[in-house]
Enzyme design. Structure first.
Site, short mmCIF file in Angstrom:
data_model
loop_
_atom_site.label_atom_id
_atom_site.label_comp_id
_atom_site.label_asym_id
_atom_site.label_seq_id
_atom_site.Cartn_x
_atom_site.Cartn_y
_atom_site.Cartn_z
N VAL A 19 10.95 -11.59 -82.27
CA VAL A 19 12.63 -11.34 -82.78
C VAL A 19 13.41 -10.88 -82.02
O VAL A 19 14.60 -11.30 -81.78
CB VAL A 19 12.40 -10.11 -84.01
CG1 VAL A 19 13.58 -9.74 -84.54
CG2 VAL A 19 11.53 -11.11 -85.15
N LYS A 43 5.72 -8.96 -69.54
CA LYS A 43 6.85 -9.86 -70.21
C LYS A 43 8.04 -9.83 -69.51
O LYS A 43 8.78 -10.96 -69.19
CB LYS A 43 6.86 -9.37 -71.53
CG LYS A 43 7.18 -10.22 -72.68
CD LYS A 43 7.05 -9.36 -74.14
CE LYS A 43 6.11 -10.11 -75.09
NZ LYS A 43 6.14 -9.55 -76.24
N GLU A 157 9.16 -18.32 -86.68
CA GLU A 157 8.83 -18.69 -85.65
C GLU A 157 8.49 -20.20 -85.80
O GLU A 157 8.16 -20.83 -86.54
CB GLU A 157 7.32 -17.94 -85.33
CG GLU A 157 7.28 -16.61 -84.83
CD GLU A 157 6.06 -15.70 -84.85
OE1 GLU A 157 4.92 -16.56 -84.46
OE2 GLU A 157 5.99 -14.71 -85.17
N LEU A 251 4.70 -24.44 -101.67
CA LEU A 251 3.88 -24.69 -102.57
C LEU A 251 2.83 -25.50 -102.13
O LEU A 251 2.13 -26.18 -102.78
CB LEU A 251 4.45 -25.50 -103.69
CG LEU A 251 5.27 -24.73 -104.56
CD1 LEU A 251 6.19 -25.47 -105.67
CD2 LEU A 251 4.91 -23.36 -105.16
N CYS A 261 3.57 -11.61 -90.22
CA CYS A 261 4.49 -10.93 -91.52
C CYS A 261 4.02 -10.97 -92.43
O CYS A 261 3.92 -9.90 -93.15
CB CYS A 261 5.94 -11.92 -91.17
SG CYS A 261 6.80 -11.56 -89.76
P1 NAD Z 1 6.45 -8.68 -80.87
O1 NAD Z 1 5.01 -7.89 -81.02
O2 NAD Z 1 6.41 -10.34 -80.72
O3 NAD Z 1 7.26 -8.04 -80.08
C1 NAD Z 1 7.40 -6.69 -79.92
C2 NAD Z 1 7.99 -6.09 -78.68
O4 NAD Z 1 8.41 -4.98 -78.64
C3 NAD Z 1 6.89 -6.25 -77.67
O5 NAD Z 1 7.26 -7.20 -76.70
C4 NAD Z 1 6.44 -4.86 -77.02
O6 NAD Z 1 6.17 -4.58 -75.95
C5 NAD Z 1 8.14 -4.37 -77.51
N1 NAD Z 1 8.08 -2.69 -77.49
C6 NAD Z 1 6.95 -1.84 -77.88
N2 NAD Z 1 7.39 -0.60 -77.70
C7 NAD Z 1 8.58 -0.71 -77.04
C8 NAD Z 1 9.69 0.19 -76.66
N3 NAD Z 1 9.30 1.57 -76.87
N4 NAD Z 1 10.90 -0.11 -76.04
C9 NAD Z 1 11.02 -1.51 -75.89
N5 NAD Z 1 10.22 -2.45 -76.26
C10 NAD Z 1 9.03 -2.22 -76.81
O7 NAD Z 1 6.86 -8.50 -82.46
P2 NAD Z 1 7.80 -9.54 -83.38
O8 NAD Z 1 6.84 -10.66 -83.90
O9 NAD Z 1 9.01 -9.96 -82.48
O10 NAD Z 1 8.31 -8.48 -84.64
C11 NAD Z 1 9.13 -7.42 -84.48
C12 NAD Z 1 9.52 -6.86 -85.70
O11 NAD Z 1 10.37 -7.91 -86.63
C13 NAD Z 1 8.36 -6.52 -86.64
O12 NAD Z 1 8.69 -5.62 -87.44
C14 NAD Z 1 8.14 -7.95 -87.49
O13 NAD Z 1 7.76 -7.43 -88.91
C15 NAD Z 1 9.66 -8.32 -87.64
N6 NAD Z 1 9.97 -9.60 -88.05
C16 NAD Z 1 9.21 -10.56 -87.26
C17 NAD Z 1 9.24 -11.88 -87.52
C18 NAD Z 1 8.45 -12.85 -86.70
O14 NAD Z 1 8.48 -14.13 -87.30
N7 NAD Z 1 7.87 -12.52 -85.94
C19 NAD Z 1 10.26 -12.34 -88.58
C20 NAD Z 1 11.03 -11.38 -89.16
C21 NAD Z 1 10.84 -10.11 -88.90
#
Ligand code: NAD
Length: 430
Positions: A19, A43, A157, A251, A261
Site C-alpha cells: 500500500v 527493501k 494487489e 461469487l 486483508c
Molecule cells: P506490508 O507489510 O506490505 O508493508 C508494511 C511496511 O511498513 C513494511 O515494508 C514495513 O517494513 C514498514 N514499516 C514497519 N514499521 C515501520 C516504521 N516504523 N516506519 C516506516 N515503515 C515501517 O503491508 P501492506 O500490505 O502494504 O499493508 C499496509 C496496511 O494497508 C495494512 O493495514 C493493510 O491492512 C492495509 N491494506 C492493505 C492492502 C493490500 O492489498 N495489501 C489493501 C488495502 C489496505
C-alpha cells in the site's frame, strides 16, 4: 492514466509495502514531491536501485517515471529530515494471536510523528485500523497541532496502480478543514468522495472487506450444497450474479479467501464486535466456512486414496491469488502444511510466489510440467492464467495413476483432465 497535473505538495509516506509504495509512487507520478520511509534496509536498498521489491504489475514502470522526474525518494524512517505537510501512514496491521489488529507499528510511527511533525501537518491513515483507533490517535496528535484524517485504502494487489487511479470511492474521515486539504491531493482522480467522521470511515473499510468475504463464503456454501443435490455451482452463480442487485464479483466457489486483508480484517472485526458486546454471528459463520473450504482437497484425496503417506502431490500456485507474490495466509501454504503432516511428498509450482518462500520441506518445480510429471494427484490452489490455460490433457497424461486433479479454483476444463485419463474434482462443480 495519471490525469491532470495537480498542485504539488510535499508528502511523506511511512511504509514501503504493497500500500505505502503504491501510494508514494502514484502521488509522485501525479506531480507531488514524495519521500517514502521504511525501516527495512533490504527493501530500501532495492528501491534506491530503482527496483520494486515485490511483484506488482505496472508499478515498476510508474516508479521509474517518478524517479526520472525526481519527484520520488526513499529514506530510512529514523533518518533525520523534515516531514512533508502531509504524512501518510501505511505500515502493517497484522493479526494478534487473539484475532485483534496489532497496532504496534502504527503506534510507533504516530509517536515519532507527534514528536517531530510541525504544527498544521496532516496525518493520513491508510493502514486498516479498527473503528475507535483514529479518534484516540487524533486527540494525541491534536495536542501538538497536528491534524488526523482516516483514508482507508481499497486497492487490490495485482491491480494496485490501476485501482489507485480508478478507485470506486475515496473515503475520508476527520475534521472538515483537514478532510478538504486531503481531498485536494486526489484532485486528478475522478471518484465520489465519502466524507464524515473518523470511526465511520474506519468501519467502511472493515464492512467492505467483511461483505466481500461474505459473498465468497456464501458462494462456497452454495457449492457445498450443489454437491449434495447434484447441481452445478458455476451455472447457479452465473444465474445469481446476473441479478444486478447482487452482481457477479466475488461469487466464485473454491478453497476460500486468503491474503493479507480478508482473513485478518474479518477476525479483527469479529474481535472488535465481541469486546463491544455485539455477537457478530454472520461474520463468525463466514470465517468458519472459509476455514472449512481449505480442508476440501485433503478430504477429497483421503476419500480417493486413503493414506497419503508417500503419495506424490503437485500443488499448483503458492500465492493467495494470481498476479501477486503475496503468500500471507495463502490457502496453498496451509494445504501444503496439511499434506506434509499426512506424509505426502509435495512438489509445488508458482510463477512468482516461489521466490518469496523458504521451502525446506517440499520441492519447488520450475515449470507446471515438472511439477505434474509422475505426481499421483494435483491440487490447483491459485488460478494463475498460466495454470488455467495449460494443456491439461497432456499434463494429466504425464501424471502417475490415479491422476487425480482437484481444481480448488474451478478454473480448469474438466474435459481436458478427463481426456488425459484423469479424474477431475472441482468445488461444487459437476
Ligand atoms: P506490508 O507489510 O506490505 O508493508 C508494511 C511496511 O511498513 C513494511 O515494508 C514495513 O517494513 C514498514 N514499516 C514497519 N514499521 C515501520 C516504521 N516504523 N516506519 C516506516 N515503515 C515501517 O503491508 P501492506 O500490505 O502494504 O499493508 C499496509 C496496511 O494497508 C495494512 O493495514 C493493510 O491492512 C492495509 N491494506 C492493505 C492492502 C493490500 O492489498 N495489501 C489493501 C488495502 C489496505
Amino acid at each position: 492514466m495519471i490525469g491532470a497535473p495537480v498542485q504539488a505538495s510535499r508528502i511523506t509516506v511511512f511504509g514501503a509495502g504493497y500500500v505505502g509504495l503504491v501510494t508514494g509512487v502514484c502521488l509522485a507520478a501525479s506531480g507531488h514531491l514524495v519521500t517514502v520511509l521504511d525501516v527495512d534496509e533490504s527493501k530500501l536498498e532495492s528501491l534506491r536501485a530503482g527496483i520494486v521489491p515485490f511483484h506488482e504489475p505496472e508499478l515498476p514502470e510508474v516508479m521509474q517515471r517518478a524517479l526520472a522526474a525526481k519527484t520520488l525518494s526513499f529514506a530510512h524512517a529514523d533518518a533525520p529530515g523534515a516531514y512533508g505537510e502531509f504524512i501518510f501512514i501505511a505500515v502493517g496491521t497484522p493479526s494478534t494471536l487473539g484475532g485483534s489488529a496489532d497496532l504496534r507499528f502504527v503506534r510507533t510511527v504516530v509517536e515519532q510523528i507527534a514528536q517531530n511533525a510541525p504544527r498544521n501537518t496532516v496525518v493520513i491513515m491508510k493502514s486498516t485500523v479498527p473503528p475507535g483507533t483514529g479518534a484516540l490517535l487524533s486527540e494525541k496528535l491534536a495536542a501538538n497541532g497536528v491534524h488526523y484524517v482516516s483514508n482507508p485504502e481499497f486497492l487490490r494487489e495485482g491491480r494496485a496502480v490501476n485501482d489507485w487511479f480508478h478507485t470506486d470511492r475515496i473515503v475520508l474521515g476527520g475534521d472538515t478543514g483537514a478532510v478538504e486539504r486531503v481531498a485536494g491531493l486526489y484532485q486528478n482522480i475522478e471518484a465520489p468522495i465519502v466524507a464524515g467522521d473518523i470511526s465511520s470511515a474506519e468501519l467502511i473499510k472493515y464492512a467492505s472487506n467483511a461483505f466481500l468475504a461474505t459473498k465468497i463464503s456464501f458462494a462456497n456454501e452454495i457449492a457445498n450444497l450443489c454437491d449434495c443435490v447434484d447441481a452445478d455451482v458455476e451455472l447457479v452463480m452465473r444465474g445469481v450474479g446476473l441479478d444486478a442487485r447482487i452482481g457477479s464479483a466475488f461469487l466464485a466457489a473454491g478453497i476460500g479467501y486468503g491474503g493479507s486483508c480478508f482473513p485478518k480484517d474479518t477476525r479483527a472485526l469479529d474481535f472488535l464486535s465481541s469486546i463491544n458486546g455485539h455477537d457478530f454471528h454472520l461474520l463468525k459463520a463466514v470465517i468458519d466456512v472459509n476455514a472449512r473450504q481449505r480442508l476440501l482437497p485433503i478430504m477429497a484425496l483421503h476419500r480417493r486414496l486413503g493414506d497419503l503417506t508417500g503419495v506424490s502431490v503437485a500443488v499448483l500456485g503458492l500465492t493467495f491469488k494470481p498476479d501477486t507474490d503475496d503468500i500471507r495466509e495463502s490457502p496453498a501454504i496451509e494445504i501444503i502444511g496439511m499434506l506434509l503432516a499426512e506424509g505426502a511428498d509435495v512438489v509445488a509450482y508458482d510463477p512468482v510466489g516461489a521466490a518469496v518462500i523458504d521451502a525446506a520441506d517440499f520441492e519447488q518445480a520450475a515449470t507446471i510440467e515438472d511439477a505434474l510429471r509422475g505426481a499421483g494427484a494435483a491440487i490447483v490452489t491459485t488460478e494463475w492464467e498460466a495454470i488455467a490455460t495449460a494443456d491439461w490433457a497432456a499434463l494429466t497424461r504425464s501424471m502417475a495413476s490415479p491422476r487425480l486433479v482437484y481444481d480448488g479454483r474451478n478454473c480448469l476444463d474438466p474435459a481436458a483432465v478427463r481426456a488425459g485419463g484423469g479424474e477431475y474434482l472441482g468445488v461444487g462443480r459437476r
